[in-house]
Design an enzyme around this catalytic site. Structure first.
Site, PDB file in Angstrom:
ATOM      1  N   HIS A 160       0.843  -1.203   0.000  1.00 20.13           N
ATOM      2  CA  HIS A 160       0.000   0.000   0.000  1.00 20.13           C
ATOM      3  C   HIS A 160       0.871   1.243   0.000  1.00 20.13           C
ATOM      4  O   HIS A 160       1.877   1.321   0.695  1.00 20.13           O
ATOM      5  CB  HIS A 160      -1.035  -0.003   1.127  1.00 20.13           C
ATOM      6  N   ASP A 173       5.927   1.053   7.092  1.00 22.02           N
ATOM      7  CA  ASP A 173       4.511   0.842   6.819  1.00 22.02           C
ATOM      8  C   ASP A 173       3.997   1.881   5.819  1.00 22.02           C
ATOM      9  O   ASP A 173       3.494   2.907   6.222  1.00 22.02           O
ATOM     10  CB  ASP A 173       3.722   0.907   8.126  1.00 22.02           C
ATOM     11  N   GLU A 217      -5.116   2.175   2.227  1.00 22.37           N
ATOM     12  CA  GLU A 217      -5.202   0.959   3.028  1.00 22.37           C
ATOM     13  C   GLU A 217      -5.399   1.288   4.497  1.00 22.37           C
ATOM     14  O   GLU A 217      -6.171   0.625   5.202  1.00 22.37           O
ATOM     15  CB  GLU A 217      -3.929   0.125   2.846  1.00 22.37           C
ATOM     16  N   GLU A 218      -4.704   2.312   4.959  1.00 19.05           N
ATOM     17  CA  GLU A 218      -4.692   2.621   6.390  1.00 19.05           C
ATOM     18  C   GLU A 218      -6.055   3.010   6.938  1.00 19.05           C
ATOM     19  O   GLU A 218      -6.293   2.925   8.143  1.00 19.05           O
ATOM     20  CB  GLU A 218      -3.686   3.741   6.678  1.00 19.05           C
ATOM     21  N   ASP A 231       3.338  -6.207   3.522  1.00 18.40           N
ATOM     22  CA  ASP A 231       2.869  -5.128   4.405  1.00 18.40           C
ATOM     23  C   ASP A 231       3.100  -5.506   5.862  1.00 18.40           C
ATOM     24  O   ASP A 231       2.169  -5.566   6.657  1.00 18.40           O
ATOM     25  CB  ASP A 231       1.383  -4.833   4.150  1.00 18.40           C
ATOM     26  N   HIS A 243       2.932   3.126  13.016  1.00 13.73           N
ATOM     27  CA  HIS A 243       2.019   4.265  13.170  1.00 13.73           C
ATOM     28  C   HIS A 243       2.534   5.328  14.141  1.00 13.73           C
ATOM     29  O   HIS A 243       1.741   6.052  14.752  1.00 13.73           O
ATOM     30  CB  HIS A 243       0.627   3.799  13.629  1.00 13.73           C
TER      31      HIS A 243
END
Length: 470
Positions: free
Chosen positions: A281, A293, A327-328, A355, A426
């Site tokens: 992603h 990520d 995606e997130e 991922d 994140h």
């Protein structure tokens, strides 16, 4: 027999008819080419330069932002420079949101600041902020079972710790607080939600991430709290005095807007209409630079395609790299891609996604009909020297891939070591220095074996049956 190491959660596996014929073995010639590709990847692949380019030249790229638009342009130009036969985009619609300032502090009985981050698409506090008493819950289930009287007018604090594991299996139980917590707090009349960060670090960084926001009538502000500050709040509450916290947040939601899936293809020489999808992603959260990520995943699949494109002839089928958007915030790009391509699902022979950061791959999972296990066994002959072991037959291929697996598309999973992944996930700490070039080379070596053999094999993989032998 495959070892059941990780339980597949989520996607419903559709019942589809499959052939009972055994797979044709892969020719030695193809295995030899895959071995050459593998060894070339270990010495000359340069996935690191791709992720370095993405994090330096684009940086954070949350869906629907200017960074997202720069990433889409970057991905198209990078694919063209790497020798893809076809590069194009498909527009998707995404919800948009602006992250503003988020401030939290204990005002009594022990005044001091807290380190927080707004959860994705959190609403703002009233002008001037809000101050309320904390009520603690060990997990989201405890909040769901609480009476509204316990929660009304207070700040619900979900204090669920995430367990560290190579498989990342502690994420599922912990992330329920993020996905369901705000909705539960709002329905019970809470003033706001504070959530112990869904992560495994002890740094004073908060982990952001998406939560369920659809059809919540009266959403409340929602913040992630760094692990040390969650410990601090926990210690204060144990002293038996009411703990009051002030929150000031100025986020803003907007109307939906465009983003894009970016797609690049190495066109098959004999069966171009049949495709193997390898994905990652393109979007990221905005606190770090999205190196792990999912910048690493973007680099791994793009470099895999580059190596295959350098072969003297194209593989039998098309290798399609899909960099999914948004995606997130709920697999938005993957879901919209699936809706737009349902008429082509039978031509997707398999799917896989990178991922899970940039750790070394240690396990090879599949989701194949039992009649096709021999194909995976032959792939394993070339994966084992990379330190990879055989896993289970319950792979969902990755988050975006899961929506295709639910429709019966076979999947491969190259599982990375995620022991430290959720230390950075994140957070502002998701940066390029966490990526090791030698790990990326090992990843690409595994991916190029799997991707080449899947696109070159004479046989196909059928469809996923409703019940699979473990």
């Amino acid at each position: 027999m495959f070892k059941q190491l990780l339980t597949l959660t989520g996607a419903f596996i559709a019942t589809t008819a499959i052939s009972i014929a055994q797979a044709k073995p892969l020719p030695q010639e193809d295995l030899s080419v895959a071995e050459v590709l593998r060894d070339r990847a270990l010495t000359s692949s340069d996935a690191y330069s791709i992720v370095e380019s993405l994090t330096v030249e684009v940086g954070p790229r949350r869906a629907g932002t200017e960074g997202d638009r720069r990433a889409v342009a970057w991905a198209q130009e990078k694919m063209k420079s790497l020798g893809f036969d076809r590069v194009y985009t498909e527009q998707i619609e995404v919800p948009r949101w602006t992250r503003g300032h988020a401030h939290a502090q204990v005002v009594s009985p022990y005044p001091q600041p807290l380190v927080v981050s707004s959860l994705g698409y959190s609403v703002a506090t009233p002008k001037g902020g809000l101050t309320a008493e904390i009520v603690e819950f060990l997990d989201v289930e405890a909040l769901l079972q609480a009476s509204p009287k316990q929660v009304k007018g207070k700040i619900a604090f979900i204090n669920k710790r995430m367990e560290k594991a190579r498989t990342g299996e502690g994420y599922g139980p912990a992330v329920q607080g993020r996905s369901k917590g705000m909705r539960a707090a709002a329905e019970k009349g809470a003033a706001a939600l504070l959530l112990r960060s869904v992560g495994t670090d002890s740094d004073r960084f908060a982990h952001t991430g998406m939560m369920s926001i659809n059809d919540v009538e009266n959403p409340v502000p929602a913040l992630a709290l760094s692990a040390p500050d969650a410990n601090l709040l926990e210690a204060m509450l144990k002293r038996g005095k009411p703990v009051e916290v002030k929150l000031v947040i100025d986020n803003q939601r907007h109307s939906d807007g465009p983003s894009f899936n970016v797609i690049g293809e190495i066109t098959g020489r004999e069966k171009p209409e049949e495709v193997m999808i390898i994905g990652a992603h393109l979007d990221s959260w905005d606190e770090g630079t999205g190196a792990l990520d999912d910048g690493a995943g973007v680099a791994i699949v793009m470099e895999t395609a580059r190596l295959i494109a350098e072969l003297p002839k194209r593989p039998r089928r098309t290798l399609r790299v899909v960099l999914f958007g948004a995606e997130e915030i709920g697999l938005v790009g993957a879901k919209q891609y699936l809706d737009a391509h349902r008429h082509e699902l039978d031509n997707i022979i398999a799917i896989s996604e990178s991922d899970f950061g940039a750790g070394k791959i240690w396990r090879f999972d599949t989701r194949l009909p039992e009649s096709k296990f021999d194909i995976a066994d032959q792939m394993m002959q070339l994966l084992a020297p990379l330190g990879i072991e055989r896993g289970h037959n319950k792979s969902y291929g990755g988050p975006d891939s899961s929506v295709f697996v639910a429709e019966g598309v076979p999947a491969f999973g190259l599982y990375q070591d995620g022991t430290d992944y959720f230390d950075y996930h994140h957070t502002p700490n998701d940066t390029l220095d966490k990526v090791k070039p030698e790990n990326l080379r090992q990843n690409v070596a595994a991916w190029v074996v799997m991707s080449f053999l899947a696109t070159e094999m004479e046989d196909n993989l059928g469809r996923i049956p409703s019940k699979i032998k473990e």
